[in-house]
Motif scaffolding. Sequence first.
Motif, PDB file in Angstrom:
ATOM      1  N   ARG A  49       0.127  -0.119   7.867  1.00 19.35           N
ATOM      2  CA  ARG A  49      -1.297  -0.253   8.217  1.00 19.35           C
ATOM      3  C   ARG A  49      -2.187   0.296   7.106  1.00 19.35           C
ATOM      4  NH1 ARG A  49      -4.479  -0.076  13.435  1.00 19.35           N
ATOM      5  NH2 ARG A  49      -6.421   0.925  12.852  1.00 19.35           N
ATOM      6  N   GLU A  52      -1.940  -1.912   3.924  1.00 17.99           N
ATOM      7  CA  GLU A  52      -2.690  -3.163   4.071  1.00 17.99           C
ATOM      8  C   GLU A  52      -4.182  -2.937   3.861  1.00 17.99           C
ATOM      9  OE1 GLU A  52      -1.748  -4.417   8.013  1.00 17.99           O
ATOM     10  OE2 GLU A  52       0.136  -5.354   7.421  1.00 17.99           O
ATOM     11  N   HIS A  53      -4.636  -1.736   4.129  1.00 21.10           N
ATOM     12  CA  HIS A  53      -6.063  -1.403   4.104  1.00 21.10           C
ATOM     13  C   HIS A  53      -6.586  -1.037   2.718  1.00 21.10           C
ATOM     14  CE1 HIS A  53      -9.862   0.120   5.655  1.00 21.10           C
ATOM     15  NE2 HIS A  53      -9.645   1.265   5.055  1.00 21.10           N
TER      16      HIS A  53
END
Length: 130
Positions: A49, A52-53
């Motif tokens: 997560r 991906e950010h």
Amino acid sequence: MRNRPVLVYDGDCAFCTSCVRFVERSVRPRCEITPWQFADLDALGTSQRRAEHELLWITPDGAVHGGAQAVAQLLLSARGAWPVPGALLTLPPFRRPAHGLYRLVADHREHLPGGTPACALPPARRPETS
């Protein structure tokens, strides 16, 4: 424990990949560079997560810097004049604007040179490339 920091980027994003290729050629940071899709994120102490950010800089002792501060760390690791802007990005007057600019670019990377519509899609919805 690793000897060198690791720069983790989105290997499915053409804009991110183009930026990393520029960094490899011109900035030449002293680190390993890997797309998050091929990294052992658990071993690096981060999550999919987060990868991906934002761009991630992970130190040998496990500290994780993201976004504009990852950029600052990679500049600090380079030779020549690159550490100067890297140091500036770590200072309070520059940190907040750097974060805002980083988010603006990251959130609209599909519209930038080298970006593709796939850059805007979450990884689960990106088209398969072969």
